[in-house]
Design an enzyme around this catalytic site. Structure first.
Site, PDB file in Angstrom:
ATOM      1  N   GLY A 141       0.800  -1.213   0.000  1.00 34.44           N
ATOM      2  CA  GLY A 141       0.000   0.000   0.000  1.00 34.44           C
ATOM      3  C   GLY A 141       0.839   1.272   0.000  1.00 34.44           C
ATOM      4  CD  GLN A 142      -0.472   7.351   0.470  1.00 33.34           C
ATOM      5  OE1 GLN A 142      -1.411   7.138   1.241  1.00 33.34           O
ATOM      6  NE2 GLN A 142      -0.154   8.570   0.060  1.00 33.34           N
TER       7      GLN A 142
ATOM      8  CE1 TYR B  29      -8.937   3.766   8.023  1.00 35.38           C
ATOM      9  CE2 TYR B  29      -9.178   6.128   8.346  1.00 35.38           C
ATOM     10  CZ  TYR B  29      -8.370   5.024   8.183  1.00 35.38           C
ATOM     11  OH  TYR B  29      -7.011   5.165   8.176  1.00 35.38           O
TER      12      TYR B  29
ATOM     13  CE  LYS C 212      -6.913   2.782  10.896  1.00 31.26           C
ATOM     14  NZ  LYS C 212      -5.839   1.779  10.967  1.00 31.26           N
TER      15      LYS C 212
END
Ligand code: SER
Length: 313
Positions: free
Chosen positions: A12-13, A143, A147
């Site tokens: 991923g990034q 999300y 988190k």
């Protein structure tokens, strides 16, 4: 024998750059990259790689034993915009993978864990500017809920079972090596690509929506710093606020126009506007300064220079 490091979600990034940075300091063979798909050439060719689903505990346990893994960086996650579309899949991926890693820590099969949190833990009732470390949270996105729950579980496993888990609330991350995917802050990466390829960009956020952001080099440095810190200096075992800069789409557009004067931006806000509106516009990261010496280096101007330099064909 030197123990190894495992990165979950290495393609991923963040994972890509984190893997390359860790390989530089720990040696290629001691940093095991893993993901559910193969990644960039530089990642695949520079060291060991395993196809691994972070939600599969048995597979994870096997890789940890085989490579004698000491520390795990859990970078696999579904980000804010995609998570709104697939709430249950997001909850499953984001939480199951975290439990798997925390349980490996509890069983003393690994010694250290890095798990990223996000500015998405905050919500509309949170003070918007200079958001403190401890404040009203109440995230309104799938999300953000995952988190914030994850942060509470990290803190619980640390205090109850002595698990050495460390975490940062990343702002939106800007980078040129690997594209982000499924986030609300992704516009701040796309805009550079479009400025160079088409000289125009249609932004999915309004021009004045200011969000906390960070250049990837800063994010990687922060990650390595918190993982290298002495365990007893880390007072926050949920997740640390972290900051570098804050800007709006119109401000990033302006900074690009200094280099590419005929670049134009139009604004067509979509569902991601509501997500962005629920997040802070700036973050107070003084506890990260105090506890482990964090200080950012990249502002918007320097970020734009770096992005355009590296993305120019
Ligand atoms: N960059 C992330 C997102 O936009 C926030 O952590 O979803």
């Amino acid at each position: 024998m030197q123990k190894s490091i495992l990165i979950l979600g290495a393609c991923g990034q963040i994972g890509t750059e984190l893997t390359l940075a860790l390989r530089k300091t720990h040696g290629n063979d001691h940093v095991i990259a893993s993901d559910i798909r193969e990644g960039s050439e530089s990642l695949m060719e520079s060291g060991p790689f395993e196809i691994l689903d972070a939600t599969d505990y048995d597979a994870l346990e096997e890789v940890v034993a085989y490579y004698e893994i000491e520390a795990v960086y859990l970078m696999a996650a579904m980000l804010s915009a995609t998570a709104e579309k697939f709430p249950e899949r997001a909850w499953n991926l984001n939480m199951t993978s975290l439990f798997n890693v925390l349980n490996l820590g509890k069983e003393r099969k690994i010694q250290k864990i890095f798990w990223p949190s996000s500015i998405a833990v905050f919500g509309t009732n949170t003070p918007k500017t200079n958001t403190p470390q401890n404040t009203i949270m109440e995230p309104s996105t799938v999300y953000g809920i995952s988190k914030l729950s994850g942060e509470r579980w990290c803190s619980y496993y640390h205090h109850k079972f002595g698990v050495d888990v460390r975490s940062i609330r990343y702002p939106g991350l800007i980078s040129w090596k690997t594209m982000p995917g499924g986030g609300t802050t992704d516009y701040a990466v796309e805009i550079y690509h479009k400025a160079l390829s088409e000289k125009k960009y249609s932004c999915f956020l309004q021009p004045d929506t200011k969000l906390p952001m960070m250049f990837m080099d800063d994010a990687i440095r922060a990650t390595l710093m918190i993982m290298d810190a002495e365990a007893d200096t880390l007072k926050v075992r949920s997740s640390y606020n972290l900051a570098a800069m804050s800007f709006s789409p119109s401000q990033i557009a302006e900074s690009i126009q200094k280099e590419i004067p005929d670049f134009t931006v139009t604004y067509e806000p979509d569902f991601r506007q509501t997500i962005a509106d629920s997040w802070p516009s700036s973050i107070d990261d003084s506890e990260a300064h105090q506890d482990w010496g964090w200080k950012s280096e990249f502002d918007l101007e320097r970020t734009t220079t770096e992005m355009l330099k590296h993305l120019t064909p």
